[in-house]
Design a protein around this motif. Structure first.
Motif, short mmCIF file in Angstrom:
data_model
loop_
_atom_site.label_atom_id
_atom_site.label_comp_id
_atom_site.label_asym_id
_atom_site.label_seq_id
_atom_site.Cartn_x
_atom_site.Cartn_y
_atom_site.Cartn_z
N GLY A 61 35.09 54.26 32.97
CA GLY A 61 36.58 53.73 33.25
C GLY A 61 36.44 52.22 33.00
O GLY A 61 35.37 51.48 32.99
N GLY A 62 37.47 51.75 32.97
CA GLY A 62 37.74 49.99 32.77
C GLY A 62 37.05 49.34 33.92
O GLY A 62 36.51 48.34 33.60
N GLU A 63 36.94 49.85 35.02
CA GLU A 63 36.43 49.35 36.15
C GLU A 63 34.83 48.92 36.03
O GLU A 63 34.42 48.40 36.98
CB GLU A 63 36.93 50.06 37.49
N TRP A 64 34.32 49.81 35.22
CA TRP A 64 32.81 49.65 35.04
C TRP A 64 32.29 48.93 33.84
O TRP A 64 31.31 48.63 33.42
CB TRP A 64 32.24 51.10 34.64
N HIS A 112 33.13 48.02 42.68
CA HIS A 112 31.69 47.58 42.28
C HIS A 112 31.58 46.14 41.71
O HIS A 112 30.28 45.58 42.01
CB HIS A 112 31.37 48.62 41.35
N ASP A 113 32.50 45.75 41.30
CA ASP A 113 32.24 44.32 40.82
C ASP A 113 32.31 43.30 41.92
O ASP A 113 32.21 42.08 41.56
CB ASP A 113 33.38 44.07 39.82
N GLY A 114 32.58 43.64 43.10
CA GLY A 114 32.44 42.74 44.19
C GLY A 114 33.64 41.92 44.60
O GLY A 114 33.89 41.34 45.52
N ALA A 159 27.96 49.54 48.76
CA ALA A 159 26.42 49.43 48.35
C ALA A 159 26.44 48.75 47.09
O ALA A 159 25.74 47.45 46.88
CB ALA A 159 25.69 50.69 48.20
N GLN A 160 27.08 49.24 46.03
CA GLN A 160 27.12 48.48 44.69
C GLN A 160 28.26 47.18 44.94
O GLN A 160 29.33 47.26 45.48
CB GLN A 160 27.73 49.29 43.67
N ASP A 161 27.65 45.94 44.39
CA ASP A 161 28.34 44.97 44.21
C ASP A 161 27.70 44.04 43.03
O ASP A 161 26.43 43.43 43.49
CB ASP A 161 28.39 44.16 45.77
N TRP A 162 28.14 43.83 42.09
CA TRP A 162 27.50 43.30 40.86
C TRP A 162 27.74 41.49 40.94
O TRP A 162 27.16 41.06 39.95
CB TRP A 162 28.22 43.87 39.62
N GLY A 166 22.33 40.42 45.98
CA GLY A 166 21.74 41.33 46.92
C GLY A 166 22.57 42.78 46.66
O GLY A 166 21.88 43.42 47.03
N GLY A 167 23.72 42.79 46.29
CA GLY A 167 24.52 44.07 46.22
C GLY A 167 23.62 44.95 44.98
O GLY A 167 23.01 44.43 44.06
N SER A 168 23.73 46.44 45.43
CA SER A 168 23.09 47.15 44.36
C SER A 168 23.63 47.50 43.15
O SER A 168 25.06 47.07 43.14
CB SER A 168 22.61 48.48 45.07
#
Length: 453
Positions: A61-64, A112-114, A159-162, A166-168
């Motif tokens: 997806g576009g969010e990735w 996930h992009d924080g 958890a995921q934060d790009w 420190g985010g995964s």
């Protein structure tokens, strides 16, 4: 004496469990009755809209796009300067959801992009500090939902934060993004760095990220926006039980909040399961509450070139299918960077709403089909009332409901109240229907029965 003590202990435990189940049922009541909600994936990723260096994403997806195309942190953060959703109208969004028959909304407070859609004191990577728009996007949505009686929940990538150090990061191959000539080198780097592709992502530890960003932001969401109906955790990449406990603690700020099963498996099951982009078959259901989340096209976050839109028929029948199995349907919209819903999403919501205005009774507050599956469509139930949602209208006008043993008290078309005759056979009840289906997508017959199902 020991036997009496043991018996008393068992009795107290049983009473405690009953009280706990009763409280849980009360908390889940609105959610179980709602059956239909809107998912909104919105953020900075709407600016590139699925394209990087002139190449559309090869997967996802576009969010990735930041992860799959391995966009450096500084370069990705520059997109925020173009994120200026001046056409955003929260009330319009809420009314589109309400008119479609949706009872709740879940929006990506942080994906996930924080990037946070709210004014956060825990990170400058947010709508207030990193964009020309400069205003909290959640507050207007809170007000509009309250005004129109829609429950509001927040998706939070814990958890995921790009972007926040420190985010995964879940490791994805370079080929999933764009044809980078250095793909082999990039893949070797992400393999050696737990999925990360930019040294800026690793200047802090995961624990520091949890303590300094994730936990404070969850507290902000649960403190500053009134009643929060749902906290929708996502992707526990690199999660530990210790981190999960820290994130779970602030939930006490919202005693009635409902959470999903993605905080940290298996020790933190939450209140409901979340099959993604699929509707479980009956053999996959285990008695737990569940919600299917699904896109209207092929992406969660906006992609300018994704035009593989589901038909209104598909989406309505998905909703009926899910309700017939006792689940909820969370249907996604990916707004543009300007703050508007794609035109195709608007048309789809309107089409669903037209069906729901007539047949919503067959969805809201229903339970799953108590009978065996039927080839012609799906069945939902309220007490001793069945709702027969007919996808395939019988050419001979005879609809057989196999496995139904109860005597029929009354039957009528839900759209017109026209009575429908029935006759009981050895292993089925047959209903005599008009020659033409009242609705091409799904026509509903309301059947009231005698006795318990």
């Amino acid at each position: 004496m020991k036997k009496i003590t043991a018996m008393l202990s068992c009795l107290l435990l049983a009473q405690s469990l009953l009280a706990q189940n009763s409280t849980n049922d009360e908390r889940m009541k609105w959610w179980r009755e709602a059956r239909f909600g809107m998912f909104i994936h919105w953020g900075v990723y709407a600016v590139p809209a699925g394209t990087y260096k002139g190449f559309p994403m090869n997967r996802g997806g576009g969010e990735w796009i930041m992860n799959r195309s391995k966009i450096p942190v500084a370069e990705y953060q520059a997109y925020a300067k173009q994120f200026n959703p001046v056409k955003y109208n929260a009330e319009d969004w809420v009314l589109m959801a309400k008119n479609a028959g949706m009872k709740y909304i879940v929006i990506t407070a942080k994906h996930h992009d924080g990037f946070a859609l709210f004014d956060s004191k825990a990170s400058k990577w947010d709508i207030a500090d990193a964009t020309p728009y400069g205003k909290d996007l959640l507050q207007p949505l809170v007000a509009a939902c309250k005004k129109h009686g829609i429950k509001l929940g927040f998706y939070y990538s814990h958890a995921q934060d790009w972007n926040n150090p420190g985010g995964s990061a879940a490791r994805k191959d370079m080929r999933e993004g764009w044809p980078n000539p250095d793909s082999a080198k990039v893949d070797a780097y992400t393999k050696a760095h737990n999925g990360h592709w930019d040294p800026a992502q690793e200047t802090k530890t995961f624990d520091q990220y949890i303590n300094d960003v994730a936990v404070p932001q969850v507290k902000e969401l649960l403190t500053n926006y009134g009643d929060v109906a749902v906290l929708w955790w996502d992707t526990p990449t690199g999660m530990t039980d210790d981190a999960a406990k820290k994130l779970q603690a602030p939930l006490a700020l919202q005693p009635n909040i409902i959470t999903n099963d993605r905080l940290k498996r298996p020790n933190f099951p939450g209140d409901y399961k979340t099959p993604e982009q699929k509707i479980p078959n009956l053999s996959e259901l285990d008695g737990r509450d569940w919600e299917t989340c699904m896109t209207m096209n092929g992406t969660w976050g906006f992609k300018s070139y994704d035009h593989k839109w589901k038909s209104v028929e598909t989406m309505v029948r998905n909703l009926v299918d899910i309700a017939s199995k006792g689940g909820n349907y969370l249907l996604n919209v990916g707004p543009t960077a300007e703050g508007t819903f794609p035109e195709e999403s608007i048309k789809g919501l309107q089409g669903i709403g037209e069906w729901m205005k007539v047949y919503g009774e067959a969805i809201y507050g229903t339970k799953g089909n108590p009978l065996q599956p039927q080839t012609w469509g799906r069945i939902t139930r309220k007490g001793n009332t069945l709702y027969l949602s007919v996808f395939e209208w019988p050419a001979n006008g005879q609809l057989a409901v196999t496995g139904l043993k109860n005597k029929v008290k009354s039957a009528r078309l839900l759209n017109s109240r026209e009575a429908v005759k029935s006759s009981a056979g050895a292993d089925a009840v047959t209903f005599s229907l008009p020659a033409r289906a009242p609705n091409a997508i799904a026509s509903v017959i309301k059947v009231e029965l005698e006795g318990n199902l």
